[in-house]
Scaffold this motif. Structure first.
Motif, PDB file in Angstrom:
ATOM      1  N   THR A  13       1.012  -1.324  -0.120  1.00  0.00           N
ATOM      2  CA  THR A  13       0.129   0.210   0.281  1.00  0.00           C
ATOM      3  C   THR A  13       1.295   1.043   0.379  1.00  0.00           C
ATOM      4  OG1 THR A  13      -1.951  -0.677   1.272  1.00  0.00           O
ATOM      5  CG2 THR A  13      -1.105   1.656   1.122  1.00  0.00           C
ATOM      6  N   VAL A  14       1.840   1.247   0.700  1.00  0.00           N
ATOM      7  CA  VAL A  14       2.957   2.613   0.208  1.00  0.00           C
ATOM      8  C   VAL A  14       4.173   2.512  -0.246  1.00  0.00           C
ATOM      9  CG1 VAL A  14       4.967   3.210   1.854  1.00  0.00           C
ATOM     10  CG2 VAL A  14       3.003   1.982   3.171  1.00  0.00           C
ATOM     11  N   ARG A  15       3.744   1.824  -0.895  1.00  0.00           N
ATOM     12  CA  ARG A  15       4.672   1.739  -1.655  1.00  0.00           C
ATOM     13  C   ARG A  15       3.210   2.055  -3.341  1.00  0.00           C
ATOM     14  NH1 ARG A  15       7.497  -4.306  -1.581  1.00  0.00           N
ATOM     15  NH2 ARG A  15       8.887  -3.736  -0.617  1.00  0.00           N
ATOM     16  N   ARG A  16       2.920   1.710  -3.052  1.00  0.00           N
ATOM     17  CA  ARG A  16       1.137   2.047  -4.228  1.00  0.00           C
ATOM     18  C   ARG A  16       0.977   4.005  -4.437  1.00  0.00           C
ATOM     19  NH1 ARG A  16      -1.893  -1.306  -3.092  1.00  0.00           N
ATOM     20  NH2 ARG A  16      -3.686   0.132  -1.709  1.00  0.00           N
ATOM     21  N   TRP A  17       0.803   3.756  -2.815  1.00  0.00           N
ATOM     22  CA  TRP A  17       0.574   5.215  -2.501  1.00  0.00           C
ATOM     23  C   TRP A  17       1.658   5.692  -3.445  1.00  0.00           C
ATOM     24  CZ3 TRP A  17      -0.703   4.894   3.089  1.00  0.00           C
ATOM     25  CH2 TRP A  17      -1.906   4.275   3.464  1.00  0.00           C
ATOM     26  N   ARG A  18       3.470   5.822  -3.141  1.00  0.00           N
ATOM     27  CA  ARG A  18       4.133   6.666  -3.604  1.00  0.00           C
ATOM     28  C   ARG A  18       4.499   6.192  -4.652  1.00  0.00           C
ATOM     29  NH1 ARG A  18       7.836   3.834  -1.165  1.00  0.00           N
ATOM     30  NH2 ARG A  18       8.692   2.755  -2.988  1.00  0.00           N
ATOM     31  N   ARG A  19       4.083   5.581  -5.761  1.00  0.00           N
ATOM     32  CA  ARG A  19       3.727   5.638  -7.409  1.00  0.00           C
ATOM     33  C   ARG A  19       3.208   6.403  -7.458  1.00  0.00           C
ATOM     34  NH1 ARG A  19       4.755  -0.009  -6.271  1.00  0.00           N
ATOM     35  NH2 ARG A  19       2.692  -0.503  -7.104  1.00  0.00           N
ATOM     36  N   ALA A  20       1.602   6.788  -7.016  1.00  0.00           N
ATOM     37  CA  ALA A  20       0.774   7.396  -7.996  1.00  0.00           C
ATOM     38  C   ALA A  20       1.099   8.086  -7.152  1.00  0.00           C
ATOM     39  CB  ALA A  20      -0.813   6.561  -6.964  1.00  0.00           C
ATOM     40  N   ARG A  21       2.010   8.642  -6.177  1.00  0.00           N
ATOM     41  CA  ARG A  21       2.075  10.438  -6.007  1.00  0.00           C
ATOM     42  C   ARG A  21       0.980  10.375  -4.757  1.00  0.00           C
ATOM     43  NH1 ARG A  21       6.651  12.418  -7.999  1.00  0.00           N
ATOM     44  NH2 ARG A  21       7.141  10.944 -10.291  1.00  0.00           N
ATOM     45  N   THR A  22       0.532  10.134  -3.889  1.00  0.00           N
ATOM     46  CA  THR A  22      -0.398  10.501  -3.071  1.00  0.00           C
ATOM     47  C   THR A  22      -0.889  10.187  -1.514  1.00  0.00           C
ATOM     48  OG1 THR A  22      -1.546   7.602  -3.177  1.00  0.00           O
ATOM     49  CG2 THR A  22      -2.415   9.696  -4.720  1.00  0.00           C
ATOM     50  N   GLY A  23       0.744   9.337  -1.162  1.00  0.00           N
ATOM     51  CA  GLY A  23       1.468   9.123   0.280  1.00  0.00           C
ATOM     52  C   GLY A  23       1.889  10.199   0.783  1.00  0.00           C
ATOM     53  N   PRO A  24       2.723   9.011   1.798  1.00  0.00           N
ATOM     54  CA  PRO A  24       3.349  10.517   2.940  1.00  0.00           C
ATOM     55  C   PRO A  24       4.254  10.783   1.416  1.00  0.00           C
ATOM     56  CG  PRO A  24       3.296   8.346   3.814  1.00  0.00           C
ATOM     57  CD  PRO A  24       2.313   8.386   2.488  1.00  0.00           C
ATOM     58  N   ILE A  72      -1.757  11.200   7.986  1.00  0.00           N
ATOM     59  CA  ILE A  72      -2.628  10.600   8.975  1.00  0.00           C
ATOM     60  C   ILE A  72      -3.012  11.724   9.110  1.00  0.00           C
ATOM     61  CG2 ILE A  72      -3.167  10.024  11.395  1.00  0.00           C
ATOM     62  CD1 ILE A  72      -0.738   8.369  11.197  1.00  0.00           C
ATOM     63  N   GLY A  73      -2.613  13.248   9.641  1.00  0.00           N
ATOM     64  CA  GLY A  73      -3.741  14.441   9.859  1.00  0.00           C
ATOM     65  C   GLY A  73      -5.090  14.570   8.732  1.00  0.00           C
ATOM     66  N   LYS A  74      -4.307  14.868   7.401  1.00  0.00           N
ATOM     67  CA  LYS A  74      -6.213  14.814   5.922  1.00  0.00           C
ATOM     68  C   LYS A  74      -6.282  14.091   6.259  1.00  0.00           C
ATOM     69  CE  LYS A  74      -2.817  14.563   2.324  1.00  0.00           C
ATOM     70  NZ  LYS A  74      -2.002  14.721   1.136  1.00  0.00           N
ATOM     71  N   PHE A  75      -6.434  12.632   6.698  1.00  0.00           N
ATOM     72  CA  PHE A  75      -7.450  12.309   6.813  1.00  0.00           C
ATOM     73  C   PHE A  75      -8.405  11.504   8.121  1.00  0.00           C
ATOM     74  CE2 PHE A  75      -4.100  10.949   3.288  1.00  0.00           C
ATOM     75  CZ  PHE A  75      -5.405  11.838   2.289  1.00  0.00           C
ATOM     76  N   THR A  76      -8.134  12.289   9.036  1.00  0.00           N
ATOM     77  CA  THR A  76      -8.374  12.396  10.532  1.00  0.00           C
ATOM     78  C   THR A  76     -10.095  13.960  10.222  1.00  0.00           C
ATOM     79  OG1 THR A  76      -6.940  11.397  11.114  1.00  0.00           O
ATOM     80  CG2 THR A  76      -8.119  12.528  12.688  1.00  0.00           C
ATOM     81  N   ASN A  77     -10.600  12.571  10.949  1.00  0.00           N
ATOM     82  CA  ASN A  77     -12.208  13.713  11.262  1.00  0.00           C
ATOM     83  C   ASN A  77     -11.641  13.804  12.355  1.00  0.00           C
ATOM     84  OD1 ASN A  77     -12.770  12.962   7.958  1.00  0.00           O
ATOM     85  ND2 ASN A  77     -14.406  11.170   8.806  1.00  0.00           N
ATOM     86  N   THR A  78     -12.792  14.863  11.989  1.00  0.00           N
ATOM     87  CA  THR A  78     -12.803  15.613  13.748  1.00  0.00           C
ATOM     88  C   THR A  78     -13.747  16.052  13.789  1.00  0.00           C
ATOM     89  OG1 THR A  78     -12.046  17.778  13.342  1.00  0.00           O
ATOM     90  CG2 THR A  78     -10.271  16.532  14.780  1.00  0.00           C
TER      91      THR A  78
END
Length: 64
Positions: free
Chosen positions: A25-36, A56-62
């Motif tokens: 998943t981390v690798r997929r995010w990196r390739r897609a440039r959507t990860g950290p 994490i904060g970008k996807f945390t709902n408060t």
């Protein structure tokens, strides 16, 4: 007994564990440039703990 020190920069495997996702998943995010954000230091891929926390904060709902 010396204090336990958490590394500031994490490997790909450590970052995946920190985010509670698989390495693929981390690798997929990196390739897609959507990860950290990440960087290479001496050819070694690293993630900063603060970048992972921001990710994490970008996807945390408060509650409003």
């Amino acid at each position: 007994m010396p204090p336990v020190v958490s590394p500031v920069y994490l490997s790909e495997k450590q970052a995946a564990a920190y985010l509670a996702v698989s390495m693929s998943t981390v690798r997929r995010w990196r390739r897609a440039r959507t990860g950290p954000n990440h960087f290479r230091f001496g050819g070694v891929l690293r993630y900063s703990r603060s970048d992972l926390d921001r990710f994490i904060g970008k996807f945390t709902n408060t509650a409003a």
